[in-house]
Every structure is written in structure tokens, then in C-alpha cells.
Scaffold this active site. Structure first.
Site, short mmCIF file in Angstrom:
data_model
loop_
_atom_site.label_atom_id
_atom_site.label_comp_id
_atom_site.label_asym_id
_atom_site.label_seq_id
_atom_site.Cartn_x
_atom_site.Cartn_y
_atom_site.Cartn_z
N GLU A 1 0.82 -1.22 0.00
CA GLU A 1 0.00 0.00 0.00
C GLU A 1 0.85 1.26 0.00
O GLU A 1 0.54 2.22 -0.70
CB GLU A 1 -0.92 -0.01 1.23
CG GLU A 1 -1.93 1.12 1.24
CD GLU A 1 -2.91 0.98 2.39
OE1 GLU A 1 -4.08 1.37 2.22
OE2 GLU A 1 -2.51 0.49 3.46
N ARG B 1 8.04 7.18 8.21
CA ARG B 1 7.33 6.79 9.43
C ARG B 1 8.31 6.25 10.48
O ARG B 1 8.20 6.55 11.66
CB ARG B 1 6.27 5.73 9.12
CG ARG B 1 5.01 6.28 8.48
CD ARG B 1 3.91 5.24 8.54
NE ARG B 1 2.63 5.78 8.16
CZ ARG B 1 1.46 5.27 8.55
NH1 ARG B 1 1.44 4.21 9.33
NH2 ARG B 1 0.32 5.80 8.16
N GLN C 1 -7.67 -6.24 6.78
CA GLN C 1 -8.76 -5.29 7.02
C GLN C 1 -9.89 -5.95 7.79
O GLN C 1 -10.10 -7.16 7.69
CB GLN C 1 -9.30 -4.76 5.69
CG GLN C 1 -8.34 -3.88 4.92
CD GLN C 1 -8.28 -2.46 5.48
OE1 GLN C 1 -8.56 -2.24 6.65
NE2 GLN C 1 -7.91 -1.52 4.64
N GLY D 1 -13.50 -16.62 6.84
CA GLY D 1 -13.42 -18.06 7.05
C GLY D 1 -12.03 -18.64 6.92
O GLY D 1 -11.52 -19.28 7.84
#
Length: 484
Positions: A257, A266, A380, A404
């Protein structure tokens, strides 16, 4: 006509006989060995079990031998003894008796049996020949598709890696181990751990987490899940940084991403304590802040931390890169940010997103097990956790998107829960409060752990460490004292 996808035609298999003639070689085969194996199966029941365990009909090159083995497989499935009479009857039922040459051919096979003690060696030869033929077929498909300009090169690479991997994996099986040898290995591990202090796995850098996990354990797939912008990437980067900088363990981060420069900034913010706005250039750095920056990133710059920012990374390309990193760089931990952005091979999609994610999660787990390292994959969460009433907004395992397969494959599932972020707290003092929820732990306990997330530092901290003495010292005096 739409462009053909690589490997999309199941029956579009190369003619190995003609292909071999083109290059002046016969396809890999051992017909006499095939006859010896089938003959042994006709005469000795124990040979049937040995052969069925390691071979399939595709392990035989001669089509007639494939038919005979398939008939034997059908008999075993029906719990019927395998001998000349029953195999002849089954072949007749299947309409293949004349195609294989009749009962006389079966009688001839029983006369070509070598020593039963050699059966294991014969099976090994057939498996080797099968791998060779499968690799030839895969190479032919790759060569043919490579000449087709209508096929996207990324799909071509993905399909090529998948074909070669499948050709090898379908014919490689691990041997069954007896409990005695397993216990011996376990006792060795116990003795080793008794003679060493510290954690048995890769440290997370958080005492409360390491107390429960004893470090991220080899071969484990750890899922870290949260809603968007809650801090998944920050948490994963903190873990990667702690292992690489504080414990000098090589770590690889696959970021699908964010770019490697974004991740590095960061890390710099977290490492230096400087404002993110100053690192991004929105605000100018003072002279003493430049000194702070250059001094505090030295350990980070020397760390064995590897970042791959390939977008939409195909899962098979990830496997290849992961193997190379473990082999060549000694990587002990891999972080994937995040699972839903990875791409499965075309043949694994089947038109369903759930099926594609299931393939990705299974492959991640298989990779962790094969490389014997922990893999942390970010995931997510669905909106259910936010909309659910009466649970304080805490996420549940069922909130995992396409849950699942992910829930099933994971050895550990960790949720990041920030009540203030989803509007469940109006108290300004709760802004930094965060819960790390270990919702699934296959080899240990589950727990809800309190943490502090300092968003301006992109950093998670234990509550007792929130007022870090090092970070709270005057910046210039901290630099001076550390140089003394």
C-alpha cells in the site's frame, strides 16, 4: 476474441513425445519400472499400499499403465482386493480392457516383477520421472505464453512461478515420522530452551505481548487486523523495528500500500520523536533537530531491515522473494501489509473474492511453515465491529473480511481496538488508549492488553513506558550526554 489467459486451457497439454523428438530426446520415462511396479501390485497386497501412498495415475508415462493404475485405485476405494481377476473385471467395466491389451497383458505384468524389496526404489524413480515431465510441460507452457503479446507480463510471471511450483510440490511429500523421533526432537528443543534465557521466538519489543507469545514463533502465521487508519501499519513497523534495531534480527517488510520512502519516513518519526510535519517538510527543522535526526537514525540505518514495495504483489512472487530473503539475508521475520492487496493466480480465483483470499492465506501459512519463520500479515476488518451494539465496538473473529479462511489458517489473530477512534469515548484522556486484543492463539492464551498509541510519533507503547524518560529529556542535553 478475448486474449487467452496463461494456463487457461486445461487440456492444452504439450505432446511430450513430439516435443521430445523436436529436441532429439525422449520424454523422461521408465516403462520397465512402471511394469515392475504394476506387477508387484498385482501379486502383493502390501505393494498396493506402498504405491498408492506415493503415486498417482499421472506418475505413469504409458497411457495403458495409467488405465491399469486407475482401475486399481478404483478397486482400493471400493475395498476390493487387487489381483489379475479383479483388475481385469474393473477395466472391462470402465471399457478399457481391450485398450490395455486384454487380460494377457496383465498376466505378462505379473511375470516382470523384480524383488519386492526394490519397490521403494522403483517408486522413487517414477516420482523423479514425473517431476521431469511436469517441469517440461510447465516450461513448454511458459515458452508458448511468452510469445503471446496479448498476455499481460505480470500475469505471465505469476503463471510461470505457479506452474513450476505446482510441478515440484505435487510430487514432493514429507515422510511420516514415528513418535519416538519426534519426542527426541522435542526434548532437544526443551533442553535448549532450559539452557538459554529470554524468548524462544522473535521479540515483539512489547513486554506484555512477549509474556504471552514468548516471541513470534517459527512457522506461525500471525494476522493483525483493524479498521482503516487505526494503526495497523504503525504497529507492524514498530514490531519490525524492534526486532531489527534492538535485537539485530533481519526483518523483511512487504508493503503493498505504501512506498518504501513513506515507510522509511514513518520509521524516522518513530525513531527520532520529531514531528511528522517536520519530517515531511511542512515545517522546517531547527539546527539542533538536524543533529537529533542524524544521531538517532544511525542504528536504524544500520539495521538489517529490508522493504519491498511492489504494489498488488502476486502471492507466488512473494514466495520466491521470501525464500531468497531467508536464504541470502537470513531473515527471521516477514511482515505483509496487507493481505487483501495480494494477488492470487488466475486459476485460484474462480470468480469469487473469498476463494482468492483463501488461496492467499493458505499460501502464507504454507510459506511460514516451509521457511520456518513467523509471518505477520495485516488484514482489514469489515464494518460489522463498528455497527455492532452492546460489545463496546470490540472486533470479533467473524469481523475479518473474507474471514473463514483467514481465521482458519492463522495461528494467532490480533486486533487493534481504539474506542475513541470509532466514537465510543468522549474523554480527551482516552485519545491515546488502545487495546491489543489477542483473539486467537493456537498455542497459548488469549488476552486484552492495554497500550498507548502516540499517533504523532507513529509509536505504540506500554502504559508504564508512556512517559519515556529518554524522550522527555531536553533534546540538546540528551544528545550531549549520549556523546559523553
Amino acid at each position: 476474441m478475448p486474449p487467452r489467459k496463461p494456463g487457461s486451457k486445461k487440456n492444452d497439454r504439450p505432446d511430450l513425445e513430439n516435443l521430445g523428438l523436436e529436441v532429439g530426446n525422449k520424454p523422461p520415462q521408465a516403462l520397465d519400472v512402471e511394469e515392475s511396479v504394476l506387477g508387484a501390485m498385482l501379486l502383493e497386497p502390501s505393494s498396493v499400499d506402498s504405491a498408492m501412498e506415493d503415486l498417482t495415475a499421472g506418475s505413469f508415462y504409458d497411457p495403458r499403465h495409467q488405465m491399469i493404475f486407475s482401475a486399481m485405485t478404483a478397486l482400493v476405494a471400493e475395498h476390493t482386493p487387487v489381483d489379475i481377476v479383479t483388475v481385469s473385471t474393473k477395466l472391462r467395466e470402465q471399457g478399457n480392457l481391450e485398450a490395455v491389451g486384454g487380460a494377457v497383458v496383465l498376466a505378462g505384468l505379473s511375470e516382470k516383477v523384480g524383488s519386492a524389496a526394490h519397490l521403494e526404489y522403483y517408486i522413487k524413480i517414477l516420482k523423479q520421472k514425473t517431476i521431469q515431465r511436469d517441469l517440461i510441460s510447465a516450461s513448454y507452457d511458459i515458452l508458448r505464453d511468452s510469445f503471446d503479446d496479448s498476455i499481460n507480463v505480470d500475469d505471465l510471471i505469476d503463471a510461470a512461478q505457479t506452474k513450476v511450483y505446482d510441478a515440484i510440490q505435487s510430487n514432493v511429500r514429507k515422510e511420516v515420522k514415528d513418535i519416538g523421533s519426534i519426542i527426541k526432537d522435542v526434548m532437544g528443543d526443551i533442553e535448549k530452551q532450559q539452557n538459554t534465557t529470554g524468548l524462544s521466538g522473535v521479540p515483539s519489543g512489547f513486554v506484555s505481548i512477549d509474556r504471552i507469545t514468548q516471541g513470534w514463533q517459527p512457522s506461525d502465521l500471525i494476522i493483525v487486523a483493524a479498521r482503516p487508519s487505526v494503526g495497523k501499519t504503525a504497529f507492524a513497523l514498530n514490531i519490525a523495528r524492534n526486532a531489527a534495531v534492538d535485537h539485530h534480527m533481519p526483518v523483511a517488510v512487504f508493503s503493498l500500500e505504501m512506498s518504501c520512502n513513506q515507510l522509511a519516513k514513518r520509521l524516522v518519526v518513530s525513531e527520532t520523536g520529531l514531528s511528522a510535519d517536520k519530517i515531511k517538510g511542512a515545517l522546517k527543522l531547527e539546527d539542533y533537530e538536524w543533529e537529533q535526526l542524524e544521531y538517532r537514525i544511525k542504528d536504524l540505518a544500520r539495521a538489517a531491515l529490508y522493504i519491498d514495495d511492489t504494489p498488488s504483489l502476486p502471492i507466488m512472487e512473494f514466495r520466491t522473494k521470501a525464500k531468497n530473503l531467508v536464504k541470502n539475508k537470513g531473515v527471521r521475520l516477514i511482515v505483509v501489509d496487507y493481505l487483501q492487496l495480494m494477488q492470487a493466480p488466475e486459476q485460484a480465483k474462480g470468480g469469487l473474492r473469498e476463494q482468492e483470499v483463501a488461496y492467499i492465506s493458505r499460501t502464507l501459512k504454507a510459506t511460514a511453515k516451509e521457511l520456518d519463520i513467523p509471518i505477520i500479515a495485516l488484514s482489514q476488518l469489515s464494518r460489522n465491529s463498528v455497527q455492532r451494539q452492546g460489545s463496546g465496538g470490540k472486533p470479533m473473529l467473524s469481523d475479518l473480511r473474507e474471514s473463514g479462511s483467514i481465521e482458519q489458517d492463522a495461528d494467532m489473530v490480533i486486533f487493534i481496538h481504539r474506542p475513541d477512534y470509532i466514537g465510543l469515548s468522549d474523554n480527551p484522556g482516552d485519545k491515546e488508549k488502545t487495546q491489543i486484543i489477542i483473539a486467537k492463539h493456537r498455542n497459548g492464551e488469549t488476552a486484552d492488553l492495554d497500550m498507548i498509541f502516540k499517533s504523532e510519533q507513529v509509536r505504540f507503547m506500554e502504559p508504564e513506558d508512556a512517559l519515556d524518560a529518554y524522550a522527555s529529556r531536553p533534546i540538546q542535553s540528551a544528545i550531549n550526554s549520549d556523546f559523553e
